[in-house]
Design a protein around this motif. Structure first.
Motif, mmCIF file in Angstrom:
data_model
loop_
_atom_site.group_PDB
_atom_site.id
_atom_site.type_symbol
_atom_site.label_atom_id
_atom_site.label_comp_id
_atom_site.label_asym_id
_atom_site.label_seq_id
_atom_site.Cartn_x
_atom_site.Cartn_y
_atom_site.Cartn_z
ATOM 1 N N ARG A 1 31.751 43.373 30.239
ATOM 2 C CA ARG A 1 32.136 43.912 31.545
ATOM 3 C C ARG A 1 32.754 45.302 31.445
ATOM 4 O O ARG A 1 33.080 45.916 32.461
ATOM 5 C CB ARG A 1 33.099 42.940 32.231
ATOM 6 C CG ARG A 1 32.454 41.590 32.542
ATOM 7 C CD ARG A 1 33.473 40.556 32.967
ATOM 8 N NE ARG A 1 34.126 40.923 34.200
ATOM 9 C CZ ARG A 1 35.281 40.418 34.626
ATOM 10 N NH1 ARG A 1 35.917 39.526 33.867
ATOM 11 N NH2 ARG A 1 35.797 40.793 35.756
ATOM 12 N N LYS A 2 32.893 45.807 30.247
ATOM 13 C CA LYS A 2 33.386 47.175 30.078
ATOM 14 C C LYS A 2 32.270 48.157 30.452
ATOM 15 O O LYS A 2 31.105 47.943 30.107
ATOM 16 C CB LYS A 2 33.826 47.413 28.637
ATOM 17 C CG LYS A 2 35.037 46.594 28.218
ATOM 18 C CD LYS A 2 35.416 46.878 26.770
ATOM 19 C CE LYS A 2 36.638 46.076 26.351
ATOM 20 N NZ LYS A 2 37.011 46.338 24.931
ATOM 21 N N GLY B 1 37.659 35.877 31.419
ATOM 22 C CA GLY B 1 38.761 36.732 31.005
ATOM 23 C C GLY B 1 38.660 38.098 31.669
ATOM 24 O O GLY B 1 38.127 38.249 32.770
ATOM 25 N N GLU B 2 39.163 39.114 30.976
ATOM 26 C CA GLU B 2 39.210 40.450 31.573
ATOM 27 C C GLU B 2 37.917 41.230 31.367
ATOM 28 O O GLU B 2 37.500 41.999 32.236
ATOM 29 C CB GLU B 2 40.380 41.234 30.971
ATOM 30 C CG GLU B 2 40.657 42.550 31.685
ATOM 31 C CD GLU B 2 41.925 43.222 31.186
ATOM 32 O OE1 GLU B 2 42.245 44.315 31.682
ATOM 33 O OE2 GLU B 2 42.604 42.642 30.303
#
Length: 258
Positions: free
Chosen positions: A36-37, A12-13
């Motif tokens: 991933r932030k 995903g994002e």
């Protein structure tokens, strides 16, 4: 759960899908939500080679990581591409053999010690690779027979009887059995009968029989290392069903040649 991240894949994002080799549950798949932030508390622990204590809860088909205390990232591996990709190969190799629910603590110990050996730069990379491969396949119950003749069972009593490696029987063979085999086939035939020196034989015996914590305590001269690498390479090629992607990358770099 105590374990190490073998691989991490973007999902995903913002998420990551991790494969973690653990002491308690064997190999598991786990999601790191939001890893991933840039400011995520899971950013550091969701990288390959991350070793430590993971907090995770079980879902229907996978786990979700909620936190971790990482004790080793093996940062030295990232300073050299060959060491980095060899470390990735070790993780991929471990991933290939391990399963969820199995007791994989010995594989985890071996992986940890082998990454430390890579990072230390005290040992030639080909030696670390072949020691890791031979020991892992031994842990998985497919060790070659190196303490006695694989055909007749005769042990080496210090008289140098075990002078040949017979890939067809997955182990060393004595002079008598080697001669008998050559007479029957008119040569080495399809079994691939190869001479083995005392130094190479000792290295194989040491790796198969020594705990992972004490593995990286020997060295080999160039000729013995070439022989050791060739024999272990043949054995791995026979017993492993596929070639690892990370090994293909190493080959393009001119490092790993079987």
């Amino acid at each position: 759960m105590n374990g190490m991240v073998l691989s991490a894949m973007p999902m995903g994002e913002y998420d990551k899908r991790l494969t973690i080799l653990t002491v308690e549950r064997g190999k598991i798949n786990a999601f790191a939500r939001g890893a991933r932030k840039p400011n995520s508390p899971l950013l550091a622990c969701s990288q390959p080679f991350s070793y430590g204590e993971f907090t995770a809860y079980a879902g229907r088909d996978s786990y979700t990581v909620s936190g971790a205390q990482v004790s080793n990232y093996f940062p030295g591996l990232k300073e050299d591409l060959a060491r980095l990709y060899l470390g990735m190969y070790f993780c991929e190799f471990a991933d290939y053999f391990t399963r969820e629910g199995n007791d994989e603590r010995e594989v985890l110990k071996l992986l940890y010690q082998s990454l430390r050996a890579l990072e230390s730069k005290k040992f030639p990379l080909p030696l670390v690779r072949r020691v890791f491969e031979l020991k892992l396949i031994s842990i998985e119950g497919e060790a070659p027979q190196v303490s006695a003749c694989a055909v007749c069972g005769k042990k080496d009593e210090g008289n140098g009887e075990l002078k040949h490696f017979f890939i067809g029987r997955d182990g060393v063979v004595c002079d008598s059995c080697a001669c008998r085999f050559k007479q029957q086939t008119g040569g080495d035939g399809e079994g691939v009968l190869t001479g083995v020196s005392p130094a190479c034989l000792y290295a194989m015996q040491y790796v198969v029989g020594t705990p992972s914590a004490k593995l990286y305590r020997f060295s080999l001269k160039e000729e013995a290392m070439a022989e050791f690498g060739m024999l272990v390479g043949q054995y791995i090629k026979k017993h492993v069903g596929r070639k690892m992607k990370s090994l293909l990358v190493l080959e393009t770099m001119g490092f790993a040649q079987d």
